[in-house]
Motif scaffolding. Structure first.
Motif, PDB file in Angstrom:
ATOM      1  N   ASP A  78     -39.308 -17.112 102.289  1.00 17.91           N
ATOM      2  CA  ASP A  78     -40.696 -17.406 101.959  1.00 17.91           C
ATOM      3  C   ASP A  78     -41.212 -18.671 102.625  1.00 17.91           C
ATOM      4  N   ASN A  79     -40.414 -19.725 102.625  1.00 12.64           N
ATOM      5  CA  ASN A  79     -40.857 -20.979 103.226  1.00 12.64           C
ATOM      6  C   ASN A  79     -39.689 -21.773 103.810  1.00 12.64           C
ATOM      7  N   LYS A 137     -45.844 -27.180 102.787  1.00 10.96           N
ATOM      8  CA  LYS A 137     -44.437 -27.341 103.149  1.00 10.96           C
ATOM      9  C   LYS A 137     -43.467 -27.461 101.979  1.00 10.96           C
ATOM     10  N   ASP A 190     -39.641 -24.217 105.792  1.00 11.71           N
ATOM     11  CA  ASP A 190     -39.906 -25.658 105.767  1.00 11.71           C
ATOM     12  C   ASP A 190     -39.434 -26.280 104.470  1.00 11.71           C
ATOM     13  N   MET A 191     -39.776 -25.599 103.376  1.00 15.87           N
ATOM     14  CA  MET A 191     -39.415 -26.115 102.066  1.00 15.87           C
ATOM     15  C   MET A 191     -37.905 -26.121 101.902  1.00 15.87           C
ATOM     16  N   ARG A 206     -34.719 -15.703  98.398  1.00 12.12           N
ATOM     17  CA  ARG A 206     -36.160 -15.449  98.465  1.00 12.12           C
ATOM     18  C   ARG A 206     -36.892 -16.641  99.073  1.00 12.12           C
ATOM     19  N   ALA A 207     -36.536 -17.832  98.600  1.00 13.21           N
ATOM     20  CA  ALA A 207     -37.209 -19.042  99.092  1.00 13.21           C
ATOM     21  C   ALA A 207     -36.962 -19.221 100.591  1.00 13.21           C
ATOM     22  N   MET A 227     -43.673 -17.174  95.666  1.00 10.04           N
ATOM     23  CA  MET A 227     -42.992 -17.234  94.382  1.00 10.04           C
ATOM     24  C   MET A 227     -43.881 -17.934  93.366  1.00 10.04           C
ATOM     25  N   GLY A 245     -43.472  -9.152  93.870  1.00 15.22           N
ATOM     26  CA  GLY A 245     -42.134  -9.753  93.805  1.00 15.22           C
ATOM     27  C   GLY A 245     -41.033  -8.767  94.146  1.00 15.22           C
ATOM     28  N   MET A 296     -32.751 -16.207  94.051  1.00 12.21           N
ATOM     29  CA  MET A 296     -33.974 -16.998  94.156  1.00 12.21           C
ATOM     30  C   MET A 296     -33.948 -17.842  95.441  1.00 12.21           C
TER      31      MET A 296
END
Lengths: 264, 305
Positions: B167-168, A91, B170-171, B163-164, A97, B235, B160
């Motif tokens: 990608d996630n 999480k 949750d994060m 992208r995040a 990345m 990437g 960036m």
């Protein structure tokens, strides 16, 4: 530092499934205090963290961080000051990345505008040095995608990302629970080191009662959405696991179900 | 030969569309169906601006129009919590009417004096063949310029963050990134690219057609996937280059089919079916490989048994 005043939260209010997860929770944390939070499943520990982070708005009560009322601030605004590590190692980092990019994400958000370059040689060195201190061999894998790391390694990266820019408050939600015992111990040592060095106000949920009593400077126990025990100082030092469990069952006026609380 | 040079030109122009699709599909991880509408929207806005005698401005307006289309879908998704696929369908559908109303007709010619490509040809004295070469070169310069800009963008902090977000989630939710905003920005850029591609195609063909945007989504998908089979999934730098290359390769394949009359006299009419087949086949490659590998494993095991 952190002050919670009479937090209330009921999920599915007004339906037959209504469930009160937080009842009049009040808590005051001093700057630099390291509080461990224990309690059985469903006691409201994670709900408390969610409330502090702003995953949902509370029905009543106030949350103050550094004297500022953050009760109604959106989650991402609070996140600038609150670092959070979850139990699930998946999480906290972006798997597609690289380590370097993940750390840059955590670092630049506090340091530069949206169109500045996220990576640089200077930052690379900074991140590498930060990783090298914890001897997980991560400093040589800066260009590796985080998705290829083990759970423990991902948790270290997450922990570093949360503390690269020192947060005002660090919330650890059973962040070692998904790891093997040896790795868990290592992550705990790293956690202690980071928290101590940066003097970060920290709350940590754990099911390991022994480590709850030995880590940090204060322990609170939650049950049915309430804080039922608040230990610090001498009282805490003299507390043993057995006595704590006894106190817990006395408070609950029923025998503790071993299934529900893992013995440390 | 001339056919292939034209294919090259088209490949680069549609390549910008592929970059947009790559952004929404692979980076943001959102299947964005707005594409079908925003391509036409870009084309329509570019056509009326160019027809009014502002060919350069037409590109800028098309980009803005595309961004607005992306913004609409983005707001439906983030603020009104509509499912991403439905949000895209809603915008796409609405845009068809908007495009029709903007153009006032189903087919709008911009006039040869207002086409950027024809303006370029006029600066030199060229044979028809040289014109085609020139067109391909100009398209390549445009395509590569946009490609370079996008590669650079994904190296910035905002890039960036986008992208995040894909990608996630949750994060991102637990970090200080405003996921709604990054999604919105991502969709705006994605659809702006798609609209720019639509506008350039108007300048290339000399007219905007209300039905020109149908099939663009599958085309972009095909380009992204073909690119990925060549370059692999990595990437964003590699992914963007792959999408652009995929678009060019796809156009060359189509031209090859038509040129060699692979499907007899119907070759030129088989575009969409071919596109569908190419996409399905490329998507199936990993699974087919897996089956082959399993079969081989079982055979070997039998041999030793």
């Amino acid at each position: 530092m952190l002050e919670l005043r009479g937090l209330e939260k009921t999920f599915a209010r007004g339906t037959v499934n209504a469930h009160t997860a937080l009842r009049q929770v009040s808590l005051h944390l001093q700057h630099g205090e390291f509080v461990t939070v224990i309690g059985s499943n469903g006691a409201g520990k994670s709900t408390l963290f969610n409330a502090i982070c702003g995953t949902f708005l509370c029905d009543a009560g106030h949350i103050l961080l550094d004297g500022k009322d953050i009760t109604f601030l959106p989650e991402h605004t609070r996140a600038r000051q609150i670092g959070r590590v979850f139990q699930d190692p998946m999480k906290g980092t972006a798997p597609g990345m690289t380590i370097e990019e993940n750390m840059a994400l955590a670092y630049t958000r506090a340091h530069s505008g949206p169109f500045s370059m996220a990576l640089s040689k200077k930052k690379f060195r900074l991140f590498r040095d930060a990783l090298a201190r914890y001897e997980m061999g991560l400093e040589d894998r800066m260009k590796t995608k985080v998705g290829l790391l083990s759970g423990g390694q991902r948790q270290v990266v997450t922990l570093l990302m949360c503390t690269l820019v020192t947060p005002r408050l660090l919330l650890l939600d059973e962040h070692t629970a998904a790891l093997d015992p040896a790795t868990a111990e290592k992550i705990m040592a790293i956690t202690n080191q980071i928290v101590r060095e940066n003097n970060i106000t920290t709350m940590m949920i754990t099911h390991n009662i022994r480590s709850a009593l030995t880590t940090g400077s204060r322990t609170i126990m939650m049950d049915a959405g309430q804080i039922i025990l608040d230990l610090s100082g001498e009282e805490r030092e003299q507390m043993t696991m057995e006595r704590l469990l006894k106190m817990y069952s006395e408070k609950k006026k029923e025998e503790l179900d071993n299934d529900r609380m893992l013995l440390g | 030969m001339a056919l292939y040079i034209v294919a090259l030109q088209e490949g680069f122009l549609y390549g910008i569309l592929a970059l947009g699709i790559y952004l929404s599909l692979r980076v943001l991880n959102l299947p964005d169906l707005t594409t079908e509408g925003s391509f036409g929207f870009g084309a329509a806005i570019a056509a009326i601006t160019a027809a009014a005698g502002h060919p350069m401005l037409s590109l800028l307006f098309a980009v803005l129009a595309g961004a607005a289309a992306g913004m609409t879908t983005g707001l439906l998704q983030t603020k009104l919590k509509i499912h991403p696929v439905l949000a895209g369908i809603i915008t796409m559908n609405g845009l068809y009417t908007v495009n029709l109303m903007a153009m006032g007709t189903t087919n709008l010619s911009i006039g040869s004096a207002n086409s950027l490509f024809r303006m370029l040809y006029k600066c030199f004295t060229l044979t028809p063949y040289e014109k085609k070469l020139m067109g391909a070169a100009a398209a390549a310069v445009m395509g590569l310029l946009v490609l370079a800009l996008m590669i650079l963008f994904f190296k910035t902090h905002l890039g960036m963050c986008i992208r995040a977000t894909g990608d996630n989630p949750d994060m991102v939710r637990a970090s200080s990134i405003n996921a709604d905003r990054t999604k919105l920005v991502g969709l705006c850029i994605s659809n702006a690219l798609v609209a720019l591609s639509g506008a350039l195609i108007v300048h290339y063909s000399g007219y905007a057609d209300i039905n020109a945007s149908s099939g663009t989504l599958v085309y972009g998908l095909a380009a992204v996937i073909i690119g990925e089979t060549i370059f692999g999934r990595s990437g964003p730098t590699r992914g963007l280059i792959a999408a652009m290359t995929g678009s060019v390769v796809y156009k060359l394949i189509v031209t090859l089919v038509v040129d060699w009359n692979l499907f007899g006299e119907y070759s030129a009419n088989m575009m969409k079916l071919m596109c569908a087949v190419i996409v399905a086949c490329t998507l199936a490659i990993p699974a087919v490989r897996q089956y082959g590998w399993q079969k081989k494993l079982m055979r070997e095991a039998k041999k030793h048994a």
